[in-house]
Design a protein around this motif. Structure first.
Motif, short mmCIF file in Angstrom:
data_model
loop_
_atom_site.label_atom_id
_atom_site.label_comp_id
_atom_site.label_asym_id
_atom_site.label_seq_id
_atom_site.Cartn_x
_atom_site.Cartn_y
_atom_site.Cartn_z
N VAL A 148 56.99 63.49 17.38
CA VAL A 148 57.29 64.55 18.07
C VAL A 148 57.43 66.09 17.41
O VAL A 148 58.59 65.88 16.68
CB VAL A 148 58.10 64.50 19.33
N ASP A 168 52.93 73.21 25.37
CA ASP A 168 52.44 74.13 24.89
C ASP A 168 52.27 75.20 25.99
O ASP A 168 52.57 76.38 25.87
CB ASP A 168 51.00 73.64 24.19
N ARG A 189 53.32 65.41 29.40
CA ARG A 189 52.14 65.42 28.52
C ARG A 189 52.19 66.47 27.61
O ARG A 189 52.79 67.39 27.78
CB ARG A 189 50.92 65.71 29.44
N HIS A 190 51.78 66.08 26.30
CA HIS A 190 51.98 66.84 25.04
C HIS A 190 51.44 68.35 25.14
O HIS A 190 51.59 69.25 24.88
CB HIS A 190 51.45 66.32 23.79
N HIS A 234 57.95 70.78 20.63
CA HIS A 234 58.09 69.82 22.04
C HIS A 234 59.60 69.04 21.91
O HIS A 234 59.89 68.81 23.18
CB HIS A 234 57.02 68.75 21.62
N GLU A 292 49.36 60.69 24.49
CA GLU A 292 49.10 61.86 25.32
C GLU A 292 50.43 62.20 26.10
O GLU A 292 50.44 63.37 26.35
CB GLU A 292 48.33 61.22 26.52
N ARG A 293 51.32 61.44 25.88
CA ARG A 293 52.82 61.87 26.68
C ARG A 293 53.97 61.44 26.23
O ARG A 293 53.93 60.25 25.58
CB ARG A 293 52.46 61.58 28.16
N THR A 294 55.35 61.89 26.65
CA THR A 294 56.57 61.16 26.30
C THR A 294 57.26 61.05 27.55
O THR A 294 57.09 61.90 28.66
CB THR A 294 57.26 62.13 25.45
N VAL A 336 56.81 56.97 23.57
CA VAL A 336 56.00 58.14 23.06
C VAL A 336 54.45 57.38 23.02
O VAL A 336 54.49 56.46 22.12
CB VAL A 336 56.51 58.66 22.06
#
Length: 136
Positions: A30, A128, A123-124, A34, A66-68, A63
């Motif tokens: 990560v 952002d 979601r990564h 993030h 697509e997501r954590t 993790v």
């Protein structure tokens, strides 16, 4: 990457849990942008569990591409509630932060010693977007 750790049901356990999560998230790749947001939300989730719930408390981090997803399990059946405290209040904002900053969050019943899990996902791509909004 998946990892979990037991968390002592004491306020003094919050910082070590936050550091553990930061290390696991960094090991999972990560990035720094993030990482700070995720660690803030981890801190809020762990704080609620040790301040308002019953042991055992377990922190889980998962993790993928697509997501954590972060979960904290505890022994209390009461579920957290989103509050909007006045600006003068010293606390009560943790779930509000999670609600406003995470991609999704919720609770689910657990089996065994834990009564419930409180979780959030980020979601990564959403990190952002949160960063863009906060910088404008």
């Amino acid at each position: 990457m998946y990892a979990e750790t037991a968390v002592s049901p004491a306020l003094s356990a919050i910082a070590p849990a936050r550091h553990w999560a930061r290390d696991r998230l960094a090991e999972a790749g990560v990035d720094d942008g993030h990482l700070d947001l995720l660690v803030l939300l981890v801190s809020e989730l762990v704080t609620n569990a040790v301040a308002h719930a019953d042991p055992p408390v377990v922190l889980r981090v998962h993790v993928d591409d697509e997501r954590t997803r972060v979960e904290v399990t505890d022994g209390a059946r009461e579920v957290p509630v989103v509050r909007d405290p006045p600006a003068t209040a010293l606390g009560g904002r943790g779930v509000m932060f999670i609600d406003r900053l995470a991609s999704s969050w919720g609770t689910c019943e657990e089996e065994g010693e834990a009564a419930k899990a409180v979780w959030f996902e980020m979601r990564h791509a959403d990190v952002d977007e949160v960063r863009r909004v906060s910088e404008s």
